[in-house]
Design a protein around this motif. Structure first.
Motif, PDB file in Angstrom:
ATOM      1  N   PHE A  35       0.819  -1.220   0.000  1.00 27.02           N
ATOM      2  CA  PHE A  35       0.000   0.000   0.000  1.00 27.02           C
ATOM      3  C   PHE A  35       0.852   1.269   0.000  1.00 27.02           C
ATOM      4  O   PHE A  35       0.335   2.360  -0.235  1.00 27.02           O
ATOM      5  CB  PHE A  35      -0.989   0.020   1.176  1.00 27.02           C
ATOM      6  N   HIS A  36       2.176   1.131   0.247  1.00 28.66           N
ATOM      7  CA  HIS A  36       3.070   2.284   0.149  1.00 28.66           C
ATOM      8  C   HIS A  36       3.512   2.553  -1.289  1.00 28.66           C
ATOM      9  O   HIS A  36       4.040   3.634  -1.578  1.00 28.66           O
ATOM     10  CB  HIS A  36       4.335   2.058   0.981  1.00 28.66           C
ATOM     11  N   VAL A  37       3.348   1.580  -2.174  1.00 33.21           N
ATOM     12  CA  VAL A  37       3.925   1.647  -3.515  1.00 33.21           C
ATOM     13  C   VAL A  37       3.094   2.567  -4.397  1.00 33.21           C
ATOM     14  O   VAL A  37       1.893   2.349  -4.584  1.00 33.21           O
ATOM     15  CB  VAL A  37       4.009   0.237  -4.139  1.00 33.21           C
TER      16      VAL A  37
ATOM     17  N   TYR B 280      -5.015   7.058   5.619  1.00 32.80           N
ATOM     18  CA  TYR B 280      -4.115   7.050   4.468  1.00 32.80           C
ATOM     19  C   TYR B 280      -3.033   8.113   4.632  1.00 32.80           C
ATOM     20  O   TYR B 280      -1.859   7.860   4.376  1.00 32.80           O
ATOM     21  CB  TYR B 280      -4.882   7.296   3.173  1.00 32.80           C
ATOM     22  N   ALA B 281      -3.425   9.306   5.055  1.00 37.52           N
ATOM     23  CA  ALA B 281      -2.447  10.379   5.250  1.00 37.52           C
ATOM     24  C   ALA B 281      -1.490  10.046   6.390  1.00 37.52           C
ATOM     25  O   ALA B 281      -0.294  10.349   6.331  1.00 37.52           O
ATOM     26  CB  ALA B 281      -3.160  11.695   5.521  1.00 37.52           C
ATOM     27  N   GLY B 282      -1.999   9.413   7.438  1.00 36.52           N
ATOM     28  CA  GLY B 282      -1.186   9.126   8.611  1.00 36.52           C
ATOM     29  C   GLY B 282      -0.229   7.967   8.443  1.00 36.52           C
ATOM     30  O   GLY B 282       0.723   7.832   9.216  1.00 36.52           O
ATOM     31  N   LEU B 283      -0.467   7.112   7.441  1.00 29.19           N
ATOM     32  CA  LEU B 283       0.370   5.922   7.264  1.00 29.19           C
ATOM     33  C   LEU B 283       1.012   5.843   5.887  1.00 29.19           C
ATOM     34  O   LEU B 283       1.434   4.768   5.449  1.00 29.19           O
ATOM     35  CB  LEU B 283      -0.457   4.653   7.539  1.00 29.19           C
ATOM     36  N   ALA B 284       1.090   6.974   5.195  1.00 33.17           N
ATOM     37  CA  ALA B 284       1.759   7.039   3.882  1.00 33.17           C
ATOM     38  C   ALA B 284       1.199   6.009   2.912  1.00 33.17           C
ATOM     39  O   ALA B 284       1.938   5.323   2.213  1.00 33.17           O
ATOM     40  CB  ALA B 284       3.270   6.867   4.041  1.00 33.17           C
ATOM     41  N   VAL B 285      -0.116   5.904   2.882  1.00 38.17           N
ATOM     42  CA  VAL B 285      -0.794   4.946   2.008  1.00 38.17           C
ATOM     43  C   VAL B 285      -1.094   5.592   0.660  1.00 38.17           C
ATOM     44  O   VAL B 285      -1.629   6.700   0.598  1.00 38.17           O
ATOM     45  CB  VAL B 285      -2.111   4.459   2.655  1.00 38.17           C
ATOM     46  N   ALA B 286      -0.768   4.889  -0.412  1.00 40.59           N
ATOM     47  CA  ALA B 286      -1.186   5.307  -1.746  1.00 40.59           C
ATOM     48  C   ALA B 286      -2.618   4.811  -1.943  1.00 40.59           C
ATOM     49  O   ALA B 286      -2.845   3.594  -1.988  1.00 40.59           O
ATOM     50  CB  ALA B 286      -0.274   4.717  -2.811  1.00 40.59           C
ATOM     51  N   PRO B 287      -3.616   5.702  -1.995  1.00 41.29           N
ATOM     52  CA  PRO B 287      -5.017   5.264  -2.015  1.00 41.29           C
ATOM     53  C   PRO B 287      -5.346   4.251  -3.105  1.00 41.29           C
ATOM     54  O   PRO B 287      -6.181   3.352  -2.901  1.00 41.29           O
ATOM     55  CB  PRO B 287      -5.785   6.575  -2.235  1.00 41.29           C
ATOM     56  N   GLU B 288      -4.661   4.331  -4.253  1.00 35.81           N
ATOM     57  CA  GLU B 288      -4.950   3.435  -5.366  1.00 35.81           C
ATOM     58  C   GLU B 288      -4.609   1.985  -5.047  1.00 35.81           C
ATOM     59  O   GLU B 288      -5.105   1.065  -5.700  1.00 35.81           O
ATOM     60  CB  GLU B 288      -4.173   3.865  -6.611  1.00 35.81           C
ATOM     61  N   ARG B 289      -3.744   1.770  -4.055  1.00 36.54           N
ATOM     62  CA  ARG B 289      -3.322   0.407  -3.723  1.00 36.54           C
ATOM     63  C   ARG B 289      -4.312  -0.310  -2.820  1.00 36.54           C
ATOM     64  O   ARG B 289      -4.105  -1.480  -2.505  1.00 36.54           O
ATOM     65  CB  ARG B 289      -1.962   0.436  -3.012  1.00 36.54           C
ATOM     66  N   MET B 290      -5.367   0.350  -2.401  1.00 36.89           N
ATOM     67  CA  MET B 290      -6.272  -0.227  -1.407  1.00 36.89           C
ATOM     68  C   MET B 290      -7.434  -0.991  -2.019  1.00 36.89           C
ATOM     69  O   MET B 290      -8.336  -1.418  -1.311  1.00 36.89           O
ATOM     70  CB  MET B 290      -6.772   0.872  -0.482  1.00 36.89           C
ATOM     71  N   SER B 291      -7.414  -1.203  -3.318  1.00 38.39           N
ATOM     72  CA  SER B 291      -8.470  -1.952  -3.996  1.00 38.39           C
ATOM     73  C   SER B 291      -7.955  -3.330  -4.407  1.00 38.39           C
ATOM     74  O   SER B 291      -7.024  -3.425  -5.220  1.00 38.39           O
ATOM     75  CB  SER B 291      -8.950  -1.200  -5.240  1.00 38.39           C
ATOM     76  N   PRO B 292      -8.549  -4.414  -3.907  1.00 35.90           N
ATOM     77  CA  PRO B 292      -8.089  -5.750  -4.325  1.00 35.90           C
ATOM     78  C   PRO B 292      -8.356  -6.022  -5.803  1.00 35.90           C
ATOM     79  O   PRO B 292      -7.568  -6.707  -6.452  1.00 35.90           O
ATOM     80  CB  PRO B 292      -8.889  -6.696  -3.422  1.00 35.90           C
TER      81      PRO B 292
ATOM     82  N   ALA C  68       3.857  14.598  13.962  1.00 32.59           N
ATOM     83  CA  ALA C  68       4.017  13.453  13.064  1.00 32.59           C
ATOM     84  C   ALA C  68       3.763  12.137  13.793  1.00 32.59           C
ATOM     85  O   ALA C  68       2.994  11.285  13.318  1.00 32.59           O
ATOM     86  CB  ALA C  68       5.410  13.457  12.442  1.00 32.59           C
ATOM     87  N   ASP C  69       4.389  11.948  14.964  1.00 34.54           N
ATOM     88  CA  ASP C  69       4.194  10.698  15.704  1.00 34.54           C
ATOM     89  C   ASP C  69       2.764  10.546  16.176  1.00 34.54           C
ATOM     90  O   ASP C  69       2.215   9.430  16.196  1.00 34.54           O
ATOM     91  CB  ASP C  69       5.146  10.633  16.897  1.00 34.54           C
ATOM     92  N   TYR C  70       2.141  11.653  16.565  1.00 30.66           N
ATOM     93  CA  TYR C  70       0.739  11.585  16.972  1.00 30.66           C
ATOM     94  C   TYR C  70      -0.127  11.051  15.834  1.00 30.66           C
ATOM     95  O   TYR C  70      -0.949  10.151  16.021  1.00 30.66           O
ATOM     96  CB  TYR C  70       0.237  12.961  17.411  1.00 30.66           C
TER      97      TYR C  70
ATOM     98  N   GLU D 167       0.636   7.288  15.109  1.00 34.21           N
ATOM     99  CA  GLU D 167       0.132   6.379  16.147  1.00 34.21           C
ATOM    100  C   GLU D 167      -1.389   6.287  16.128  1.00 34.21           C
ATOM    101  O   GLU D 167      -1.957   5.201  16.299  1.00 34.21           O
ATOM    102  CB  GLU D 167       0.626   6.825  17.524  1.00 34.21           C
ATOM    103  N   LEU D 168      -2.067   7.406  15.905  1.00 35.95           N
ATOM    104  CA  LEU D 168      -3.524   7.373  15.846  1.00 35.95           C
ATOM    105  C   LEU D 168      -3.987   6.591  14.623  1.00 35.95           C
ATOM    106  O   LEU D 168      -4.887   5.745  14.720  1.00 35.95           O
ATOM    107  CB  LEU D 168      -4.099   8.789  15.818  1.00 35.95           C
ATOM    108  N   ALA D 169      -3.366   6.848  13.483  1.00 27.47           N
ATOM    109  CA  ALA D 169      -3.757   6.129  12.267  1.00 27.47           C
ATOM    110  C   ALA D 169      -3.487   4.632  12.406  1.00 27.47           C
ATOM    111  O   ALA D 169      -4.294   3.798  11.965  1.00 27.47           O
ATOM    112  CB  ALA D 169      -3.014   6.693  11.061  1.00 27.47           C
ATOM    113  N   ASN D 170      -2.377   4.285  13.043  1.00 30.21           N
ATOM    114  CA  ASN D 170      -2.050   2.874  13.224  1.00 30.21           C
ATOM    115  C   ASN D 170      -3.052   2.187  14.157  1.00 30.21           C
ATOM    116  O   ASN D 170      -3.464   1.042  13.924  1.00 30.21           O
ATOM    117  CB  ASN D 170      -0.638   2.730  13.785  1.00 30.21           C
TER     118      ASN D 170
END
Length: 272
Positions: free
Chosen positions: A127-129, A169-181, A241-243, A246-249
């Motif tokens: 999901f980071h890619v 997504y913003a809190g965990l550096a997620v590329a939104p396009e990667r979240m669809s199976p 940043a850590d807040y 941690e919240l997103a995680n």
């Protein structure tokens, strides 16, 4: 989600289970454990003489576990310097310097020769890619013909609301396009892989952790409650940043448990 007919007050308070609904629910439904991922590797007959690429290897904990379990060699590739420093220290501590190597790099440009690996192991990093097509093309390039990629990935479901997506997504550096199976399957096929299995894990591993007493998701629920209630104080103590991380995680774990996020294991094969 589809709308449903509301329950009446009478229905809500009329007993239907003499033994109590809590007793019905307070039993295990035999969730599968996280060891399932390694069992799948075992089924692929990985052993001495084989080389595994642990892509997005972080601290090399999975590389070390794979080498100890199967006697193979492993290469951990990660783009984060601090991860690679921790990985080298962990490998040295495990006395596996000869069997686990650490290479800085990203999946879009894997630092490896063509056909170098018998297996690619990817655990919850895709999901980071950003460049998925290039990453999958690279994965196929470095795999031997007939080699496999075991990819554990968490995807979004239609239960995840837009504001929830935006926050985690913003809190965990997620590329939104990667979240669809469905998108992942299409791209894997275009890259030339065959999809041998697509196993929906859902909440099973987290249920198992709760039943075994690890209670990771329960702790994440507590952490999220604290971070939301004491937002100002904890932002000051942790830093912004850590807040947010941690919240997103914490929310990631909670959302996985209640079906807003859905882990799956894909087994891809590079055709002969």
């Amino acid at each position: 989600m589809a709308e449903v007919d509301p329950i009446t007050v009478d229905e809500m308070y009329t007993p239907r289970h003499p033994e109590g609904a809590e007793r019905i629910l307070n039993r295990s439904f035999a969730p599968r454990r996280a060891g399932l991922l390694y069992a799948l590797v075992d089924d692929l007959d990985i052993g001495p003489g084989n080389v595994v690429l642990d892509i997005g290897g972080r601290d090399a904990s999975h590389s070390i576990a794979l080498v100890k379990a199967f006697g193979c060699d492993a290469v951990s590739v990660d783009p984060v310097d601090s991860n690679n420093e921790r990985a080298r220290a962990a490998v040295a501590e495990a006395s596996l310097t000869g069997q686990v190597s650490i290479r800085p790099g990203v999946m879009e440009e894997i630092p490896a020769a063509d056909g170098e690996f018998d297996l690619i192991f990817s655990r919850d990093m895709f999901f980071h890619v950003v460049g998925a097509d290039q990453a999958l093309a690279e994965a196929r390039r470095v795999l031997k013909p007939g080699g496999c990629m075991v990819l554990y990935q968490t995807f979004a479901t239609d239960r995840l609301e837009p504001l929830e997506k935006a926050q985690i997504y913003a809190g965990l550096a997620v590329a939104p396009e990667r979240m669809s199976p469905d998108d992942f399957e299409k791209r894997a096929l275009v890259a030339g892989f065959t999809i041998e299995s697509n196993d929906i894990i859902g909440s099973e591993w987290r249920e198992a952790w709760e039943e075994e007493g690890d209670c990771l998701t329960s702790r994440q629920l507590l952490y999220a409650a604290r971070m939301i209630r004491k937002s100002e104080q904890l932002r000051a103590e942790l830093g912004e940043a850590d807040y947010r991380v941690e919240l997103a995680n914490a929310l990631w774990g909670i959302y996985t448990m209640i079906g807003k996020l859905e882990p799956r294991i894909f087994l891809l094969r590079n055709p002969e």
